[in-house]
Design an enzyme around this catalytic site. Structure first.
Site, PDB file in Angstrom:
ATOM      1  N   CYS A 128       0.982  -1.017   0.247  1.00 30.27           N
ATOM      2  CA  CYS A 128       0.090  -0.129  -0.168  1.00 30.27           C
ATOM      3  C   CYS A 128       0.864   1.193   0.054  1.00 30.27           C
ATOM      4  O   CYS A 128       2.064   1.111  -0.199  1.00 30.27           O
ATOM      5  CB  CYS A 128      -0.964  -0.075   1.320  1.00 30.27           C
ATOM      6  SG  CYS A 128      -0.178   0.087   2.882  1.00 30.27           S
ATOM      7  N   ASN A 180       2.335   1.583   4.346  1.00 30.49           N
ATOM      8  CA  ASN A 180       2.719   0.354   5.127  1.00 30.49           C
ATOM      9  C   ASN A 180       2.286   0.190   6.607  1.00 30.49           C
ATOM     10  O   ASN A 180       2.883  -0.373   7.214  1.00 30.49           O
ATOM     11  CB  ASN A 180       3.912  -0.180   4.716  1.00 30.49           C
ATOM     12  CG  ASN A 180       4.479  -1.592   5.168  1.00 30.49           C
ATOM     13  OD1 ASN A 180       5.365  -1.753   5.588  1.00 30.49           O
ATOM     14  ND2 ASN A 180       3.175  -2.563   5.099  1.00 30.49           N
ATOM     15  N   CYS A 202      -1.371   0.667   7.284  1.00 32.38           N
ATOM     16  CA  CYS A 202      -2.822   0.486   7.408  1.00 32.38           C
ATOM     17  C   CYS A 202      -3.298  -0.754   6.485  1.00 32.38           C
ATOM     18  O   CYS A 202      -3.456  -1.869   7.025  1.00 32.38           O
ATOM     19  CB  CYS A 202      -3.780   1.717   6.956  1.00 32.38           C
ATOM     20  SG  CYS A 202      -3.435   3.232   8.041  1.00 32.38           S
ATOM     21  N   ASP A 211      -8.425   3.596   0.843  1.00 31.98           N
ATOM     22  CA  ASP A 211      -7.550   4.026   1.824  1.00 31.98           C
ATOM     23  C   ASP A 211      -8.087   4.622   3.201  1.00 31.98           C
ATOM     24  O   ASP A 211      -8.926   5.673   3.108  1.00 31.98           O
ATOM     25  CB  ASP A 211      -6.665   5.451   1.168  1.00 31.98           C
ATOM     26  CG  ASP A 211      -5.501   5.668   2.347  1.00 31.98           C
ATOM     27  OD1 ASP A 211      -5.667   5.192   3.296  1.00 31.98           O
ATOM     28  OD2 ASP A 211      -4.522   6.505   1.798  1.00 31.98           O
TER      29      ASP A 211
HETATM   30  P1  4NP Z   1      -1.693   2.807   4.032  1.00 30.82           P
HETATM   31  O1  4NP Z   1      -2.388   4.158   4.514  1.00 30.82           O
HETATM   32  O2  4NP Z   1      -1.262   3.435   2.597  1.00 30.82           O
HETATM   33  O3  4NP Z   1      -2.977   1.808   3.822  1.00 30.82           O
HETATM   34  O4  4NP Z   1      -0.725   2.261   4.991  1.00 30.82           O
HETATM   35  C1  4NP Z   1      -1.858   5.416   4.658  1.00 30.82           C
HETATM   36  C2  4NP Z   1      -0.879   5.578   5.624  1.00 30.82           C
HETATM   37  C3  4NP Z   1      -0.529   6.869   5.648  1.00 30.82           C
HETATM   38  C4  4NP Z   1      -0.892   7.830   4.571  1.00 30.82           C
HETATM   39  C5  4NP Z   1      -1.748   7.577   3.759  1.00 30.82           C
HETATM   40  C6  4NP Z   1      -2.095   6.106   3.687  1.00 30.82           C
HETATM   41  N1  4NP Z   1      -0.101   9.237   4.685  1.00 30.82           N
HETATM   42  O5  4NP Z   1      -0.657   9.936   3.936  1.00 30.82           O
HETATM   43  O6  4NP Z   1       0.746   9.460   5.660  1.00 30.82           O
END
Ligand code: 4NP
Length: 158
Positions: A10, A13, A15, A128
């Site tokens: 993702c 990393n 969620c 997301d």
């Molecule tokens: P993930 O979610 O890609 O599912 O881990 C996110 C985690 C952090 C961010 C965006 C999505 N961020 O913008 O910091």
């Protein structure tokens, strides 16, 4: 026999991909397949490298009787060489991962995880949950569960 190596990807990393990793680990453990698989997850960005999964992701896993022990890292080119299947959460991840190589054989390893979700309607994105409400994490768990079931059916046919 060589293990089947799976990498969930993702953006951060913290969620979606650790959730998918936890669900996959649970699947192989419950089905007596743990010895056949190597499972990890990574992010495409470096923002959260070294962090543990988001507490909301852990809480959602715990409420489903699952857990995850993981430290975030960023994908590298070597991961595309090493893993057999690279299962990405959305089209942005797909673009970021596939931009790491022009090797057609390596590119064949990259799949949108949700393309294996029998209930996916159109875009194949795992939404997301980072800026969403807590129930967004439960939705990701449902989507990843269905997608992993579909992926395992696909693997059986290989
Ligand atoms: P993930 O979610 O890609 O599912 O881990 C996110 C985690 C952090 C961010 C965006 C999505 N961020 O913008 O910091």
């Amino acid at each position: 026999m060589a293990k089947i190596k799976l990498l969930f990807v993702c953006l951060g990393n913290i969620c979606r991909s650790p959730l998918a990793q936890a669900i996959m680990l649970d699947y192989v453990n419950k089905n007596g397949l743990a010895h056949k698989f190597e499972i990890d997850s990574v992010g495409t960005c470096s923002y959260h490298v070294g962090k543990h999964p988001d507490p909301r992701a852990v809480a959602a896993l715990n409420s489903n009787g699952l857990n995850i022990n993981h430290v975030a890292r960023q994908i590298q080119f070597g991961d595309i060489e090493y893993y057999d299947y690279i299962l990405v959460m959305d089209h942005r991840n797909y673009e970021d991962v596939t931009s790491l190589t022009t090797n057609k054989e390596l590119l064949k390893k990259v799949f949108l995880l949700r393309s294996f979700d029998e209930m996916s309607v159109n875009n194949y994105n795992v939404p997301d949950p980072f800026y969403g409400l807590d129930d967004a994490f439960d939705e990701v768990i449902s989507i990843c569960g269905r997608s992993i079931n579909g992926f395992m059916q696909f693997l059986e046919k290989q």
